[in-house]
Write a protein that holds these residues in place. Structure first.
Motif, PDB file in Angstrom:
ATOM      1  N   PHE A 153       4.078   3.309  -5.002  1.00 51.48           N
ATOM      2  CA  PHE A 153       4.782   2.544  -4.960  1.00 51.48           C
ATOM      3  C   PHE A 153       5.264   1.763  -2.768  1.00 51.48           C
ATOM      4  CE2 PHE A 153       9.379   2.507  -4.402  1.00 51.48           C
ATOM      5  CZ  PHE A 153      10.153   1.400  -4.785  1.00 51.48           C
ATOM      6  N   LEU A 188      -7.196   3.778   0.937  1.00 53.85           N
ATOM      7  CA  LEU A 188      -7.702   4.983   1.039  1.00 53.85           C
ATOM      8  C   LEU A 188      -6.483   5.731  -0.635  1.00 53.85           C
ATOM      9  CD1 LEU A 188      -9.879   7.341   2.543  1.00 53.85           C
ATOM     10  CD2 LEU A 188      -8.067   8.186   1.207  1.00 53.85           C
ATOM     11  N   ASP A 189      -7.080   5.869  -1.570  1.00 55.89           N
ATOM     12  CA  ASP A 189      -5.771   6.198  -2.361  1.00 55.89           C
ATOM     13  C   ASP A 189      -6.944   6.891  -3.977  1.00 55.89           C
ATOM     14  OD1 ASP A 189      -2.378   4.998  -3.566  1.00 55.89           O
ATOM     15  OD2 ASP A 189      -4.241   6.564  -5.023  1.00 55.89           O
ATOM     16  N   GLY A 204      -1.506   6.326  -8.718  1.00 60.47           N
ATOM     17  CA  GLY A 204      -1.064   5.378  -8.016  1.00 60.47           C
ATOM     18  C   GLY A 204      -1.887   4.063  -9.204  1.00 60.47           C
ATOM     19  N   ALA A 248     -11.071   7.349  -3.012  1.00 59.17           N
ATOM     20  CA  ALA A 248     -11.667   9.196  -2.717  1.00 59.17           C
ATOM     21  C   ALA A 248      -9.504   9.669  -2.268  1.00 59.17           C
ATOM     22  CB  ALA A 248     -11.537   8.394  -0.731  1.00 59.17           C
ATOM     23  N   ILE A 281      -7.643  12.455  -0.574  1.00 61.78           N
ATOM     24  CA  ILE A 281      -7.957  12.547   1.119  1.00 61.78           C
ATOM     25  C   ILE A 281      -8.239  14.196   1.291  1.00 61.78           C
ATOM     26  CG2 ILE A 281      -5.816  11.135   1.953  1.00 61.78           C
ATOM     27  CD1 ILE A 281      -3.680  13.128   1.843  1.00 61.78           C
ATOM     28  N   ALA A 334       0.835  11.006  -1.064  1.00 69.98           N
ATOM     29  CA  ALA A 334       1.208  12.132  -0.562  1.00 69.98           C
ATOM     30  C   ALA A 334       1.498  12.442  -2.854  1.00 69.98           C
ATOM     31  CB  ALA A 334       2.430  12.565  -0.296  1.00 69.98           C
ATOM     32  N   SER A 351       4.992  12.949  -5.000  1.00 68.63           N
ATOM     33  CA  SER A 351       5.709  12.428  -3.791  1.00 68.63           C
ATOM     34  C   SER A 351       7.295  12.730  -5.172  1.00 68.63           C
ATOM     35  CB  SER A 351       6.233  10.721  -3.656  1.00 68.63           C
ATOM     36  OG  SER A 351       6.018  10.337  -5.293  1.00 68.63           O
ATOM     37  N   THR A 386      10.012  11.681   4.826  1.00 65.59           N
ATOM     38  CA  THR A 386      11.061  11.405   3.832  1.00 65.59           C
ATOM     39  C   THR A 386      12.447  12.372   4.329  1.00 65.59           C
ATOM     40  OG1 THR A 386      12.450  12.314   1.775  1.00 65.59           O
ATOM     41  CG2 THR A 386      10.729  13.641   2.726  1.00 65.59           C
ATOM     42  N   TYR A 441       9.015  20.050  -2.553  1.00 63.87           N
ATOM     43  CA  TYR A 441       8.248  19.026  -2.536  1.00 63.87           C
ATOM     44  C   TYR A 441       8.992  18.774  -0.682  1.00 63.87           C
ATOM     45  CZ  TYR A 441       8.866  13.762  -0.554  1.00 63.87           C
ATOM     46  OH  TYR A 441       9.601  12.381  -0.434  1.00 63.87           O
ATOM     47  N   LYS A 481       6.612  18.121   2.565  1.00 64.17           N
ATOM     48  CA  LYS A 481       6.481  16.836   3.448  1.00 64.17           C
ATOM     49  C   LYS A 481       6.921  17.538   4.729  1.00 64.17           C
ATOM     50  CE  LYS A 481       6.097  13.287   2.909  1.00 64.17           C
ATOM     51  NZ  LYS A 481       5.247  12.681   2.712  1.00 64.17           N
ATOM     52  N   LYS A 535      11.173   8.060 -11.402  1.00 72.11           N
ATOM     53  CA  LYS A 535      12.162   8.363 -10.802  1.00 72.11           C
ATOM     54  C   LYS A 535      13.184   7.847 -11.099  1.00 72.11           C
ATOM     55  CE  LYS A 535       8.772   9.981  -7.739  1.00 72.11           C
ATOM     56  NZ  LYS A 535       7.798   9.282  -6.550  1.00 72.11           N
ATOM     57  N   HIS A 574      11.837  -1.104   3.775  1.00 69.66           N
ATOM     58  CA  HIS A 574      10.908   0.367   3.878  1.00 69.66           C
ATOM     59  C   HIS A 574       9.785  -0.716   4.813  1.00 69.66           C
ATOM     60  CE1 HIS A 574       9.136   4.756   3.863  1.00 69.66           C
ATOM     61  NE2 HIS A 574       9.669   3.977   4.865  1.00 69.66           N
TER      62      HIS A 574
HETATM   63  P1  NAD Z   1       3.780   7.716  -5.042  1.00 71.56           P
HETATM   64  O1  NAD Z   1       4.022   8.866  -5.379  1.00 71.56           O
HETATM   65  O2  NAD Z   1       4.497   6.072  -5.843  1.00 71.56           O
HETATM   66  O3  NAD Z   1       2.471   7.271  -4.717  1.00 71.56           O
HETATM   67  C1  NAD Z   1       1.427   7.939  -4.110  1.00 71.56           C
HETATM   68  C2  NAD Z   1       0.571   7.429  -3.873  1.00 71.56           C
HETATM   69  O4  NAD Z   1      -0.748   8.990  -3.303  1.00 71.56           O
HETATM   70  C3  NAD Z   1      -0.038   7.014  -5.078  1.00 71.56           C
HETATM   71  O5  NAD Z   1      -1.065   5.676  -5.531  1.00 71.56           O
HETATM   72  C4  NAD Z   1      -1.623   8.507  -4.860  1.00 71.56           C
HETATM   73  O6  NAD Z   1      -3.012   8.170  -6.005  1.00 71.56           O
HETATM   74  C5  NAD Z   1      -1.780   8.633  -4.066  1.00 71.56           C
HETATM   75  N1  NAD Z   1      -2.473  10.071  -2.894  1.00 71.56           N
HETATM   76  C6  NAD Z   1      -1.902  11.353  -4.029  1.00 71.56           C
HETATM   77  N2  NAD Z   1      -2.764  11.863  -3.767  1.00 71.56           N
HETATM   78  C7  NAD Z   1      -3.839  11.496  -2.994  1.00 71.56           C
HETATM   79  C8  NAD Z   1      -4.798  11.675  -2.168  1.00 71.56           C
HETATM   80  N3  NAD Z   1      -5.130  13.675  -2.565  1.00 71.56           N
HETATM   81  N4  NAD Z   1      -6.150  11.321  -2.063  1.00 71.56           N
HETATM   82  C9  NAD Z   1      -5.442  10.101  -1.180  1.00 71.56           C
HETATM   83  N5  NAD Z   1      -4.169   9.303  -2.346  1.00 71.56           N
HETATM   84  C10 NAD Z   1      -3.424  10.704  -2.724  1.00 71.56           C
HETATM   85  O7  NAD Z   1       4.572   8.008  -3.005  1.00 71.56           O
HETATM   86  P2  NAD Z   1       5.825   6.777  -2.659  1.00 71.56           P
HETATM   87  O8  NAD Z   1       6.858   7.120  -3.697  1.00 71.56           O
HETATM   88  O9  NAD Z   1       5.135   5.518  -2.192  1.00 71.56           O
HETATM   89  O10 NAD Z   1       5.859   7.600  -1.568  1.00 71.56           O
HETATM   90  C11 NAD Z   1       4.241   7.570  -0.443  1.00 71.56           C
HETATM   91  C12 NAD Z   1       4.928   8.308   0.766  1.00 71.56           C
HETATM   92  O11 NAD Z   1       6.420   7.800   1.550  1.00 71.56           O
HETATM   93  C13 NAD Z   1       5.203   9.626   0.500  1.00 71.56           C
HETATM   94  O12 NAD Z   1       4.604  10.267   1.509  1.00 71.56           O
HETATM   95  C14 NAD Z   1       6.623   9.912   0.466  1.00 71.56           C
HETATM   96  O13 NAD Z   1       7.003  11.273   0.154  1.00 71.56           O
HETATM   97  C15 NAD Z   1       7.123   9.142   1.367  1.00 71.56           C
HETATM   98  N6  NAD Z   1       8.802   8.598   0.997  1.00 71.56           N
HETATM   99  C16 NAD Z   1       8.696   8.361  -0.112  1.00 71.56           C
HETATM  100  C17 NAD Z   1      10.683   7.732  -0.340  1.00 71.56           C
HETATM  101  C18 NAD Z   1      10.677   7.566  -2.144  1.00 71.56           C
HETATM  102  O14 NAD Z   1      11.635   7.025  -2.049  1.00 71.56           O
HETATM  103  N7  NAD Z   1       9.480   6.856  -2.834  1.00 71.56           N
HETATM  104  C19 NAD Z   1      11.208   7.618   0.746  1.00 71.56           C
HETATM  105  C20 NAD Z   1      11.212   8.575   1.879  1.00 71.56           C
HETATM  106  C21 NAD Z   1       9.611   9.012   2.161  1.00 71.56           C
END
Ligand code: NAD
Ligand code: DAU
Length: 353
Positions: free
Chosen positions: A13, A34-35, A41, A60, A62, A85, A87, A132, A158, A162, A197, A230
């Motif tokens: 996202f 990289l994802d 994803g 890939a 991480i 992550a 998430s 976060t 979670y 983090k 969500k 953001h």
């Molecule tokens: P999301 O779950 O939508 O996306 C996470 C992405 O990480 C996905 O594309 C997934 O395929 C990839 N991923 C997961 N495990 C992986 C691995 N082992 N190797 C490679 N890629 C991997 O998350 P988001 O909501 O976009 O959040 C992104 C980041 O921002 C996170 O670190 C989250 O903690 C942080 N964050 C999110 C929010 C929110 O409101 N969504 C707010 C603050 C911070």
């Protein structure tokens, strides 16, 4: 100046909005997304930029240390913006270990690769860790806000994962002098959010006349920021943030869940041509989330004063744009809820990487 930036989690996202912003705004930067393409994803999020000359996708994981080392070697990344992550809080309650593996082990694996590759010259390098506000725990007084100096007090698996990753990033700065910066953001909303969500789940359910499962009494408070804002803040922190520092990101925009849900219901009634009050009938109070944090609220004064950050949208405008996006992109929602998005895009990219 040219840069070679590794963005992790760019098919998710927030990551997809960050990748789009950097690819379009900085044509002289090479952006490597990289994802792992977990359930969260979705490369459809990036269809508009996938053929840009300064963009490369790498499928890939991480946590794969050998692969991370070889990718640093092969592509010569000079900075990392780390968003990959697990998430979703509800999933962390049922599968905590997956959060430890990706969020903690995955982050340390990346830190090790960066340290190894940059060791001889840290000049101009940056490891930017995106985190976060949940690491600060839960607020119980209306006049309290999360500051960068607020003690960590994570309450869910979670947020514990983090928080741990944040500590490792700071420890690598202190111990190995790795150039790092962190930001901790409040709840994001906007296009391309996975419909597990609150906001996309409820918008999808309203369209389909399905129940809206409100946890507990709906009195929990979240602080909402439009995802593009953001991404703009991440751009500022990446370019202007002080090495070793942390920036809280938010828009001073708190909503009690039930009030936000009622706004979504009434706006959807208008946009779908339903009788006012129709969608609200779908509200169904269900068992509360275990350990449900009561209130999050970010004090974003530091990033506003020091880096000049201002959210570009008022909430009313942002939520209306978001609702329009989900209504106009029914295919995106359908592909995600049916699982089609995963097969088509991973097959297509497997052969191209
Ligand atoms: P999301 O779950 O939508 O996306 C996470 C992405 O990480 C996905 O594309 C997934 O395929 C990839 N991923 C997961 N495990 C992986 C691995 N082992 N190797 C490679 N890629 C991997 O998350 P988001 O909501 O976009 O959040 C992104 C980041 O921002 C996170 O670190 C989250 O903690 C942080 N964050 C999110 C929010 C929110 O409101 N969504 C707010 C603050 C911070
Ligand atoms: O604060 C930042 C965090 O915001 C991010 O770090 C997380 O990655 C992100 O998922 C988000 O966490 P929340 O738990 O706040 O988001 P979620 O959308 O899951 O829930 C928002 C609120 O809505 C929360 O109080 C729980 C409630 N809720 C959620 C769902 C999915 C419901 O009442 N019913 C639901 O079905």
């Amino acid at each position: 100046m040219s840069k070679r930036i590794l963005i992790t989690g760019g098919a998710g996202f927030i990551g997809s909005h960050v990748v789009r912003l950097f690819v379009n705004k900085y044509p002289n930067y090479q952006i490597f997304n990289l994802d792992k393409l977990t359930y969260a994803g979705n490369l459809e999020n990036l269809r508009d930029i996938e053929n840009m000359p300064n963009y490369t996708f790498i499928k890939a994981d991480i946590t794969d240390a050998v692969l991370m080392d070889s990718l640093f070697e092969k592509h010569g990344f000079d900075s990392v913006i780390h968003l990959a992550a697990e998430s979703h809080v509800d999933r962390s309650i049922t599968h905590p270990l997956e959060f430890v593996v990706t969020n903690v082990v995955g982050t340390v694996t990346l830190l090790n690769a960066a340290k190894k590759y940059w060791n001889s010259n840290m000049e101009g390098k940056l490891f930017y860790h995106v985190s976060t506000d949940e690491v600060y725990g839960s607020l119980h007084n209306d006049n309290e806000f999360f500051l960068e100096t607020t003690s960590y007090d994570p309450q869910s698996p979670y947020s514990a994962s983090k928080a741990s990753s944040d500590h490792f990033v700071r420890a690598y700065h202190n111990t190995y002098k790795l150039p790092i910066v962190l930001s901790n953001c409040s709840n994001n909303y906007g296009p391309n959010q996975f419909p597990e969500k609150l906001i996309p789940l409820f918008l999808n359910n309203i369209q389909q006349n399905k129940a809206l499962p409100v946890y507990g009494k709906g009195e929990n408070v979240r602080d909402w920021l439009y995802v593009v804002d953001h991404a703009r803040a991440i751009d500022l922190v990446y370019h202007k943030g002080k090495i070793g520092d942390t920036y809280n990101i938010g828009g001073f925009n708190e909503w009690k869940n039930i009030d936000l849900i009622k706004v979504m219901c009434s706006t959807m009634d208008k946009k779908l041509g339903r009788k006012i009050g129709e969608s609200e009938k779908l509200i169904s109070y269900v068992k509360d989330r275990a350990g449900h944090d009561l209130r999050y609220a970010i004090d974003a004064s530091k990033i506003m004063k020091e880096l000049g950050f201002e959210p570009s949208l008022q909430f009313e405008e942002g939520i209306s744009l978001t609702i329009d996006w989900y209504l106009q992109n029914k295919n995106w929602l359908e592909n995600v809820t049916s699982g089609n998005y995963q097969k088509y895009y991973s097959d297509q990219y497997e052969s191209r990487v």
